[in-house]
Design a protein around this motif. Structure first.
Motif, PDB file in Angstrom:
ATOM      1  N   ARG A  31       0.302 -14.093   2.756  1.00 43.61           N
ATOM      2  CA  ARG A  31      -0.427 -14.249   3.426  1.00 43.61           C
ATOM      3  C   ARG A  31      -2.048 -13.459   2.676  1.00 43.61           C
ATOM      4  N   VAL A  32      -1.551 -12.010   2.780  1.00 43.37           N
ATOM      5  CA  VAL A  32      -2.832 -11.351   2.635  1.00 43.37           C
ATOM      6  C   VAL A  32      -2.359 -10.723   0.579  1.00 43.37           C
ATOM      7  N   ASP A  33      -1.570 -11.148  -0.277  1.00 41.84           N
ATOM      8  CA  ASP A  33      -1.542 -10.834  -1.712  1.00 41.84           C
ATOM      9  C   ASP A  33      -0.930  -9.603  -1.743  1.00 41.84           C
ATOM     10  N   LEU A  34      -0.065  -8.968  -1.165  1.00 38.91           N
ATOM     11  CA  LEU A  34       0.287  -7.870  -1.280  1.00 38.91           C
ATOM     12  C   LEU A  34       0.355  -7.575  -2.830  1.00 38.91           C
ATOM     13  N   SER A  35       0.068  -6.197  -3.119  1.00 40.46           N
ATOM     14  CA  SER A  35       0.640  -5.949  -5.130  1.00 40.46           C
ATOM     15  C   SER A  35       1.209  -4.373  -4.567  1.00 40.46           C
ATOM     16  N   PHE A  36       2.353  -4.521  -5.550  1.00 38.10           N
ATOM     17  CA  PHE A  36       3.740  -3.048  -4.932  1.00 38.10           C
ATOM     18  C   PHE A  36       2.733  -2.478  -5.925  1.00 38.10           C
ATOM     19  N   GLN A 125       1.109   2.089   7.119  1.00 40.14           N
ATOM     20  CA  GLN A 125       2.566   2.750   6.671  1.00 40.14           C
ATOM     21  C   GLN A 125       3.160   2.085   5.382  1.00 40.14           C
ATOM     22  N   TRP A 126       3.186   1.246   5.182  1.00 42.18           N
ATOM     23  CA  TRP A 126       3.276   0.559   3.808  1.00 42.18           C
ATOM     24  C   TRP A 126       2.237   1.597   2.752  1.00 42.18           C
ATOM     25  N   LEU A 127       1.145   1.697   2.676  1.00 41.96           N
ATOM     26  CA  LEU A 127       0.573   2.340   2.258  1.00 41.96           C
ATOM     27  C   LEU A 127       1.083   3.442   1.968  1.00 41.96           C
ATOM     28  N   GLU A 128       1.116   4.594   2.899  1.00 40.24           N
ATOM     29  CA  GLU A 128       1.648   6.058   2.966  1.00 40.24           C
ATOM     30  C   GLU A 128       2.744   5.726   2.730  1.00 40.24           C
ATOM     31  N   LEU A 131       4.047   2.214  -1.079  1.00 40.12           N
ATOM     32  CA  LEU A 131       5.210   0.640  -1.684  1.00 40.12           C
ATOM     33  C   LEU A 131       4.163  -0.005  -2.471  1.00 40.12           C
ATOM     34  N   ILE A 132       2.991  -0.252  -1.391  1.00 42.44           N
ATOM     35  CA  ILE A 132       1.698  -0.596  -1.696  1.00 42.44           C
ATOM     36  C   ILE A 132       0.963   0.102  -2.418  1.00 42.44           C
ATOM     37  N   ASP A 133      -0.132  -0.616  -4.207  1.00 36.47           N
ATOM     38  CA  ASP A 133      -0.604  -0.411  -4.483  1.00 36.47           C
ATOM     39  C   ASP A 133      -1.863   0.502  -4.118  1.00 36.47           C
ATOM     40  N   GLN A 134      -1.916   1.834  -4.399  1.00 38.52           N
ATOM     41  CA  GLN A 134      -3.439   1.811  -3.872  1.00 38.52           C
ATOM     42  C   GLN A 134      -4.791   1.885  -4.638  1.00 38.52           C
ATOM     43  N   GLY A 135      -4.563   2.051  -5.460  1.00 38.85           N
ATOM     44  CA  GLY A 135      -5.585   1.047  -6.061  1.00 38.85           C
ATOM     45  C   GLY A 135      -6.372  -0.010  -5.571  1.00 38.85           C
ATOM     46  N   GLU A 139      -9.566  -3.680  -1.090  1.00 42.26           N
ATOM     47  CA  GLU A 139      -9.628  -5.401  -1.144  1.00 42.26           C
ATOM     48  C   GLU A 139      -8.831  -5.647  -0.103  1.00 42.26           C
ATOM     49  N   LEU A 140      -7.369  -4.942   0.440  1.00 44.95           N
ATOM     50  CA  LEU A 140      -6.451  -5.550   0.847  1.00 44.95           C
ATOM     51  C   LEU A 140      -6.651  -5.496   2.564  1.00 44.95           C
ATOM     52  N   VAL A 141      -7.149  -4.208   2.751  1.00 44.32           N
ATOM     53  CA  VAL A 141      -7.790  -5.064   3.858  1.00 44.32           C
ATOM     54  C   VAL A 141      -8.728  -5.482   4.631  1.00 44.32           C
ATOM     55  N   VAL A 142      -9.727  -5.902   3.544  1.00 43.32           N
ATOM     56  CA  VAL A 142     -10.649  -6.676   3.694  1.00 43.32           C
ATOM     57  C   VAL A 142      -9.853  -7.938   3.687  1.00 43.32           C
ATOM     58  N   ARG A 143      -8.877  -8.409   3.446  1.00 46.27           N
ATOM     59  CA  ARG A 143      -8.065  -9.747   3.459  1.00 46.27           C
ATOM     60  C   ARG A 143      -7.313  -9.436   4.656  1.00 46.27           C
ATOM     61  N   MET A 144      -7.163  -8.661   5.299  1.00 48.83           N
ATOM     62  CA  MET A 144      -6.034  -8.543   6.001  1.00 48.83           C
ATOM     63  C   MET A 144      -6.664  -9.100   7.647  1.00 48.83           C
TER      64      MET A 144
END
Length: 230
Positions: A31-36, A125-128, A131-135, A139-144
């Motif tokens: 749904r939100v396109d996670l980039s690892f 939690q995945w960011l901390e 697991l997810i690209d910090q850069g 954009e991920l927060v907006v998509r979420m």
């Protein structure tokens, strides 16, 4: 096992991992396109599992083959399945074993509360954990947030027959592949404290209608976010 459930054992590599709120990883990836993150073993392993068991597509593999770059293409059926998987998870999380005896309006509020509490928490939690690209986090927060607003607007629609059917115990699934009114989307996205000011806003450079009037017949329709380029 659903293709949007994550198998956390890789027998070919004799390796396994545990992740917080792991059942949300495949559907939210859709749904939100996670980039690892490419330089963490756990993230590389996780993306490989998504490719192997959760329909993630490999876009490219460098010559050293130490990681892959993947994602989910625009697939309405997969996006709908992911939305339903998230709803099912939040339904169980929000209502538990006794919530089904409550009136439908209260059930909806409890399910929505599960969306608002658990999905941002999972992403955080995945960011901390790296697991997810910090850069990509802004954009991920907006998509979420947009995805949450989309789904919540559908759940709050009292005319949605599929929601009522599920809550009343009738066999069926909630459909998330539908248009929603612009005002309903904004009400789900913006705090009650400020939504009145937003809907009453007028163009700053000319005299025009309030936003609520200008978009009274407008609709929003999207199912997922995907990579358009890299």
């Amino acid at each position: 096992m659903s293709k949007l459930e994550l198998r956390l054992e890789d027998t070919s590599r004799d390796k396994s991992c545990k992740f917080p709120l792991q059942k949300l990883i495949p559907p939210l990836s859709v749904r939100v396109d996670l980039s690892f993150e490419l330089n963490r073993d756990e993230a590389v392993f996780l993306e490989g599992l998504l490719v192997a068991s959760s329909m993630r597509t490999v876009y490219s593999v460098p010559k050293h083959q130490q990681y892959l770059r993947g994602g989910y293409p625009s697939e309405p059926f997969v996006a709908e399945a992911a939305a339903r998987a998230i709803f099912k998870w939040c339904h169980v999380k929000g209502l538990g074993r006794t919530g089904s005896t409550l009136p439908p309006a209260e059930q909806i509020e409890m399910i929505i509360a599960a969306y608002k509490t658990n999905i941002p928490s999972a992403i955080s939690q995945w960011l901390e954990l790296g697991l997810i690209d910090q850069g990509t986090r802004e954009e991920l927060v907006v998509r979420m947030l947009c995805t949450l607003a989309h789904d919540i607007a559908i759940l709050k629609n009292p005319d949605h027959e599929h929601v009522n059917a599920v809550l009343s115990g009738v066999s069926g699934d909630v459909s998330f592949s539908q248009m929603i009114r612009v005002e309903d989307f904004l009400r789900a996205l913006i705090s009650e404290k400020y939504i009145g000011d937003v809907l009453d806003a007028r163009p700053s450079n000319l005299r025009g209608e309030m936003l609520r009037d200008a978009f009274k017949d407008g609709y929003v329709h999207f199912t997922q976010f995907v990579k358009a380029g890299d």
